[in-house]
Design a protein around this motif. Structure first.
Motif, PDB file in Angstrom:
ATOM      1  N   GLY A   3      42.295  30.889  20.592  1.00  0.00           N
ATOM      2  CA  GLY A   3      43.100  29.650  20.875  1.00  0.00           C
ATOM      3  C   GLY A   3      43.394  29.497  22.221  1.00  0.00           C
ATOM      4  N   VAL A   4      44.710  28.808  22.201  1.00  0.00           N
ATOM      5  CA  VAL A   4      45.059  28.289  23.851  1.00  0.00           C
ATOM      6  C   VAL A   4      45.194  29.450  24.612  1.00  0.00           C
ATOM      7  CG1 VAL A   4      46.915  27.081  25.043  1.00  0.00           C
ATOM      8  CG2 VAL A   4      46.008  26.123  22.797  1.00  0.00           C
ATOM      9  N   LEU A   5      45.841  30.601  24.225  1.00  0.00           N
ATOM     10  CA  LEU A   5      45.955  31.548  25.120  1.00  0.00           C
ATOM     11  C   LEU A   5      44.632  32.262  25.657  1.00  0.00           C
ATOM     12  CD1 LEU A   5      48.887  33.724  23.203  1.00  0.00           C
ATOM     13  CD2 LEU A   5      48.941  32.128  25.171  1.00  0.00           C
ATOM     14  N   SER A   6      43.624  32.006  24.992  1.00  0.00           N
ATOM     15  CA  SER A   6      42.131  32.368  25.525  1.00  0.00           C
ATOM     16  C   SER A   6      42.016  31.488  26.679  1.00  0.00           C
ATOM     17  CB  SER A   6      41.025  32.552  24.560  1.00  0.00           C
ATOM     18  OG  SER A   6      40.971  31.221  24.159  1.00  0.00           O
ATOM     19  N   THR A   7      42.267  30.591  26.819  1.00  0.00           N
ATOM     20  CA  THR A   7      41.956  29.339  28.161  1.00  0.00           C
ATOM     21  C   THR A   7      42.780  29.820  29.093  1.00  0.00           C
ATOM     22  OG1 THR A   7      43.467  27.828  27.272  1.00  0.00           O
ATOM     23  CG2 THR A   7      41.199  27.824  26.411  1.00  0.00           C
ATOM     24  N   LEU A   8      43.965  30.590  29.164  1.00  0.00           N
ATOM     25  CA  LEU A   8      44.708  30.821  30.264  1.00  0.00           C
ATOM     26  C   LEU A   8      44.329  31.811  31.085  1.00  0.00           C
ATOM     27  CD1 LEU A   8      48.395  30.822  28.471  1.00  0.00           C
ATOM     28  CD2 LEU A   8      47.352  28.956  29.981  1.00  0.00           C
ATOM     29  N   PRO A   9      44.431  31.886  32.437  1.00  0.00           N
ATOM     30  CA  PRO A   9      44.119  32.895  33.477  1.00  0.00           C
ATOM     31  C   PRO A   9      44.505  34.160  33.050  1.00  0.00           C
ATOM     32  CG  PRO A   9      45.278  31.494  34.541  1.00  0.00           C
ATOM     33  CD  PRO A   9      45.373  30.930  33.322  1.00  0.00           C
ATOM     34  N   LYS A  10      43.549  35.281  33.115  1.00  0.00           N
ATOM     35  CA  LYS A  10      43.868  36.606  32.726  1.00  0.00           C
ATOM     36  C   LYS A  10      45.315  37.142  33.091  1.00  0.00           C
ATOM     37  CE  LYS A  10      42.045  41.229  33.596  1.00  0.00           C
ATOM     38  NZ  LYS A  10      42.554  41.819  35.072  1.00  0.00           N
ATOM     39  N   ASP A  11      45.748  37.038  34.184  1.00  0.00           N
ATOM     40  CA  ASP A  11      47.026  37.629  34.600  1.00  0.00           C
ATOM     41  C   ASP A  11      48.328  36.593  34.195  1.00  0.00           C
ATOM     42  OD1 ASP A  11      45.672  39.722  35.345  1.00  0.00           O
ATOM     43  OD2 ASP A  11      45.677  38.909  37.559  1.00  0.00           O
ATOM     44  N   TYR A  12      48.172  35.508  33.276  1.00  0.00           N
ATOM     45  CA  TYR A  12      49.029  34.860  33.298  1.00  0.00           C
ATOM     46  C   TYR A  12      50.275  35.377  32.287  1.00  0.00           C
ATOM     47  CZ  TYR A  12      51.087  29.987  32.543  1.00  0.00           C
ATOM     48  OH  TYR A  12      51.992  28.911  32.571  1.00  0.00           O
ATOM     49  N   GLY A  13      49.751  36.589  31.777  1.00  0.00           N
ATOM     50  CA  GLY A  13      50.934  37.125  30.802  1.00  0.00           C
ATOM     51  C   GLY A  13      52.154  37.598  32.137  1.00  0.00           C
ATOM     52  N   TYR A  14      52.155  37.749  33.421  1.00  0.00           N
ATOM     53  CA  TYR A  14      52.892  37.898  34.269  1.00  0.00           C
ATOM     54  C   TYR A  14      53.777  36.828  34.448  1.00  0.00           C
ATOM     55  CZ  TYR A  14      50.109  42.220  35.640  1.00  0.00           C
ATOM     56  OH  TYR A  14      49.426  43.312  35.517  1.00  0.00           O
ATOM     57  N   VAL A  15      53.100  35.718  34.320  1.00  0.00           N
ATOM     58  CA  VAL A  15      53.973  34.368  34.668  1.00  0.00           C
ATOM     59  C   VAL A  15      55.140  34.491  33.383  1.00  0.00           C
ATOM     60  CG1 VAL A  15      53.936  31.956  34.396  1.00  0.00           C
ATOM     61  CG2 VAL A  15      52.216  33.272  35.863  1.00  0.00           C
ATOM     62  N   LEU A  16      54.307  34.483  32.151  1.00  0.00           N
ATOM     63  CA  LEU A  16      55.172  34.429  31.031  1.00  0.00           C
ATOM     64  C   LEU A  16      56.145  35.546  30.804  1.00  0.00           C
ATOM     65  CD1 LEU A  16      52.070  33.820  28.286  1.00  0.00           C
ATOM     66  CD2 LEU A  16      53.665  32.019  29.561  1.00  0.00           C
TER      67      LEU A  16
END
Length: 151
Positions: A3-16
């Motif tokens: 889904g959409v989360l797979s298109t985000l950069p690998k480290d985007y979790g830090y932003v979230l």
């Protein structure tokens, strides 16, 4: 991951995580206004009191954060698309500065809110990164460069 989360950069979790953490800081600021409202006997819907300046300091610390929150979240989420770790770091600086800002304001001396001025590093940095991401995404600079190299 799909889904959409797979298109985000690998480290985007830090932003979230920084964005999620900011929700708790905003909640803390709002809670403090509620406590000050009780302590200084300022009834709803009164926003500011003519004779209770310490309440007003609590209210302003929260209101200033509310006024700047949409800009912070937009810049955090957009800049994190290309620079997730840097955006998360700048975002964390900004979020922590809101606590310093509020604690300074809560003293009753509005000048002490400037204890949180270091948050400008996060705010300006995120704004610059978001603009950079937008410019790169539009390709404006590349098309200008190509146009001038042909001349």
């Amino acid at each position: 991951m799909s889904g959409v989360l797979s298109t985000l950069p690998k480290d985007y979790g830090y932003v979230l995580l920084v964005g999620s953490g900011s929700i708790f800081v905003m909640g803390w600021l709002g809670h403090n206004v509620g406590k000050a409202r009780k302590k200084f006997d300022v009834p709803y819907p009164t926003m500011y009191s003519d004779d209770k300046p310490l309440f007003n300091c609590h209210q302003r610390a929260h209101q200033n954060a509310v006024e700047n929150y949409p800009m912070f979240l937009f810049n955090l989420l957009v800049s994190g698309l290309e620079y997730p770790r840097l955006a998360a770091g700048l975002g964390a600086v900004y979020v922590i500065s809101r606590i310093s800002y509020a604690k300074g304001y809560y003293t009753g001396d509005p000048e002490k809110r400037l204890r949180g001025i270091y948050g400008l590093i996060g705010s300006i940095g995120l704004t610059a990164l978001a603009i950079h991401v937008a410019i790169r995404h539009t390709g404006i600079l590349q098309s200008l460069s190509e146009r001038f190299s042909r001349s």
